[in-house]
Design an enzyme around this catalytic site. Structure first.
Site, PDB file in Angstrom:
ATOM      1  N   ASP A 143       0.808  -1.212   0.000  1.00 45.15           N
ATOM      2  CA  ASP A 143       0.000   0.000   0.000  1.00 45.15           C
ATOM      3  C   ASP A 143       0.845   1.268   0.000  1.00 45.15           C
ATOM      4  O   ASP A 143       0.695   2.130  -0.876  1.00 45.15           O
ATOM      5  CB  ASP A 143      -0.939  -0.004   1.208  1.00 45.15           C
ATOM      6  CG  ASP A 143      -1.835   1.218   1.229  1.00 45.15           C
ATOM      7  OD1 ASP A 143      -2.958   1.135   0.721  1.00 45.15           O
ATOM      8  OD2 ASP A 143      -1.401   2.273   1.751  1.00 45.15           O
ATOM      9  N   VAL A 171      -5.171   2.366  -0.632  1.00 45.12           N
ATOM     10  CA  VAL A 171      -4.965   1.718  -1.927  1.00 45.12           C
ATOM     11  C   VAL A 171      -5.352   0.241  -1.844  1.00 45.12           C
ATOM     12  O   VAL A 171      -6.036  -0.286  -2.734  1.00 45.12           O
ATOM     13  CB  VAL A 171      -3.515   1.881  -2.392  1.00 45.12           C
ATOM     14  CG1 VAL A 171      -3.270   1.108  -3.680  1.00 45.12           C
ATOM     15  CG2 VAL A 171      -3.184   3.354  -2.590  1.00 45.12           C
ATOM     16  N   ASP A 172      -4.928  -0.439  -0.796  1.00 45.04           N
ATOM     17  CA  ASP A 172      -5.312  -1.838  -0.617  1.00 45.04           C
ATOM     18  C   ASP A 172      -6.828  -1.983  -0.533  1.00 45.04           C
ATOM     19  O   ASP A 172      -7.423  -2.854  -1.184  1.00 45.04           O
ATOM     20  CB  ASP A 172      -4.686  -2.400   0.661  1.00 45.04           C
ATOM     21  CG  ASP A 172      -3.281  -2.910   0.455  1.00 45.04           C
ATOM     22  OD1 ASP A 172      -2.955  -3.349  -0.659  1.00 45.04           O
ATOM     23  OD2 ASP A 172      -2.492  -2.882   1.415  1.00 45.04           O
ATOM     24  N   LEU A 173      -7.453  -1.150   0.293  1.00 43.38           N
ATOM     25  CA  LEU A 173      -8.899  -1.249   0.468  1.00 43.38           C
ATOM     26  C   LEU A 173      -9.631  -0.912  -0.828  1.00 43.38           C
ATOM     27  O   LEU A 173     -10.595  -1.595  -1.211  1.00 43.38           O
ATOM     28  CB  LEU A 173      -9.344  -0.319   1.592  1.00 43.38           C
ATOM     29  CG  LEU A 173      -8.790  -0.641   2.988  1.00 43.38           C
ATOM     30  CD1 LEU A 173      -9.146   0.461   3.979  1.00 43.38           C
ATOM     31  CD2 LEU A 173      -9.306  -1.986   3.483  1.00 43.38           C
ATOM     32  N   GLY A 176      -9.401  -3.800  -3.179  1.00 40.85           N
ATOM     33  CA  GLY A 176     -10.362  -4.834  -2.813  1.00 40.85           C
ATOM     34  C   GLY A 176     -11.753  -4.514  -3.306  1.00 40.85           C
ATOM     35  O   GLY A 176     -12.478  -5.387  -3.815  1.00 40.85           O
TER      36      GLY A 176
END
Length: 398
Positions: A143, A171-173, A176
């Site tokens: 991230d 960014v990760d979320l 997803g």
């Protein structure tokens, strides 16, 4: 009202670890998908990302993205492990993985050459760092690293602080969420074609996508964004203001809201000041506007004045701490904290009227559903015992 969820009947094999992939599959599970979390022999590494841990030894980081799943631990690089995975995929609609680009192909499980031919209806969602191609294709992504490459760190912070990483793994979320959107698009298209497809959601692409309005501003004007702290490059007043207690954030987007703000703070003539007649002028005279508002907020109680402003139609937020936000009456009313079986987590954000999502299964301990999953897929007790003895199936992490 159905208690099964809108995705009841959708079967998902989840090979992903850490955050982007697991957040995607938790959302699918929240809305009724049957999610089988296939972990490597050592387990999802976020099982060890603590403290804090609960009484069962689960790290909060892992628990936050892995409810509504059943866990089985396999070595899918071994032939028998691959055989088990392929058996699981016979009944699956979706496969989610975030291995390094080329790993699935190296193990004889590539989408184009193997999986799409064996399972033509399978939707294979690949979560990657930078995508599979291009100058950075195949590089691993994390991230904060993507925040740096995508320019997000460059627009976060103030002139005094310098560039600052965003405090959540946005960014990760976001990746997803993009993965969920892509999977559901592919599910919808499959109704017409009868075929699955490869869905790719990369952290880098998501990081670039999230650059609004800074990317739009730059692409139109050619001017690089500057660090503005809590203020907004296009809107004023849009900033955090100190009070006697909790700071208050204003997000005033039009002249009507600005007039209501000034009236509510007891100085309606401020809205008639020619320096602040419209948003462009307020942006141009931001320093003078902020000085006036700072004076008006100085003797206020933050929570009380923010609540009063909201009731008057002015977007305003008291800057809650995480404990205050989790325990706020509105959070609880919206069921945005769920508790069950010793587990507590954030709730289901997408509300459906007839088929609401829900938290049904607490985050699983390592490999706890392995035997049941294999039985459900036709393996005998003798085979299961052999897989355990042979280092294919695991009930404790290595």
């Amino acid at each position: 009202m159905s208690s099964k969820g809108a995705l009841a009947g959708l079967k998902v094999v989840d090979l992903s670890r850490v955050l982007g992939g697991p957040f995607c599959t938790q959302m699918l599970g929240d809305h009724g998908a049957d999610v089988i979390k296939v972990e490597p022999p050592q387990g999802d590494e976020t099982r060890g990302w603590g403290p804090p841990y609960n009484e069962a030894g689960l790290a909060a980081y892992f628990s936050g993205t892995n409810r509504n799943k059943r866990s089985i631990a396999l070595d899918i690089r071994a032939e028998d492990g691959k055989k088990i995975l392929l058996r699981l995929l016979e009944e699956a609609d979706v496969l989610v993985e975030n291995f390094k680009t080329g790993s699935m192909e190296k193990w004889g499980l590539g989408y184009e050459d193997v999986l799409s031919k064996k399972f033509p209806r399978l939707i294979h969602c690949r979560v990657t760092g930078f995508g599979a191609d291009g100058p950075f294709g195949g590089f691993p992504g994390y991230d904060a690293v993507i925040q740096a490459w995508a320019g997000l760190i460059s627009i976060n912070g103030s002139p005094a602080s310098g560039q600052v990483r965003l405090g959540i793994p946005l960014v990760d979320l976001g990746t997803g969420m993009n993965a969920v959107i892509g999977i559901l698009m592919a599910v919808n298209e499959r109704h017409a074609s009868g075929k699955g497809q490869l869905v790719e959601a990369s952290l880098y692409d998501t990081g670039i996508q999230l650059q609004h309005p800074h990317a739009a501003n730059y692409l139109m004007s050619g001017n690089a964004p500057k660090l503005t702290g809590n203020s907004h490059p296009n809107i004023a007043p849009y900033d955090l203001y100190p009070t006697q207690t909790t700071p208050v954030f204003l997000g005033v987007g039009n002249n009507g809201q600005f007039a209501k703000l000034c009236a509510s703070l007891g100085e309606p003539e401020l809205a008639r000041d020619p320096r602040f007649a419209d948003n462009s002028l307020r942006v141009a005279n931001r320093d003078a506007l902020n000085a006036a508002l700072t004076r008006l907020f100085a003797d206020k109680d933050g929570v009380a004045v923010a609540t009063e402003l909201m009731a008057a139609g002015v977007p305003a937020g008291a800057a809650m701490s995480v404990p205050e936000a989790m325990n706020h009456p509105h959070t609880r009313h919206r069921d945005m904290v769920v508790e069950m079986d010793g587990y507590a987590g954030t709730g289901v954000a997408v509300k459906l009227s007839r088929t609401p999502g829900s938290a049904k299964l607490a985050p699983p301990l390592f490999g706890t559903a392995g035997r049941d999953i294999l039985r459900d897929h036709g393996f005998s007790e003798e085979e299961i015992d052999r897989f355990l003895a042979g280092g294919i199936l695991f009930e404790t992490p290595t």
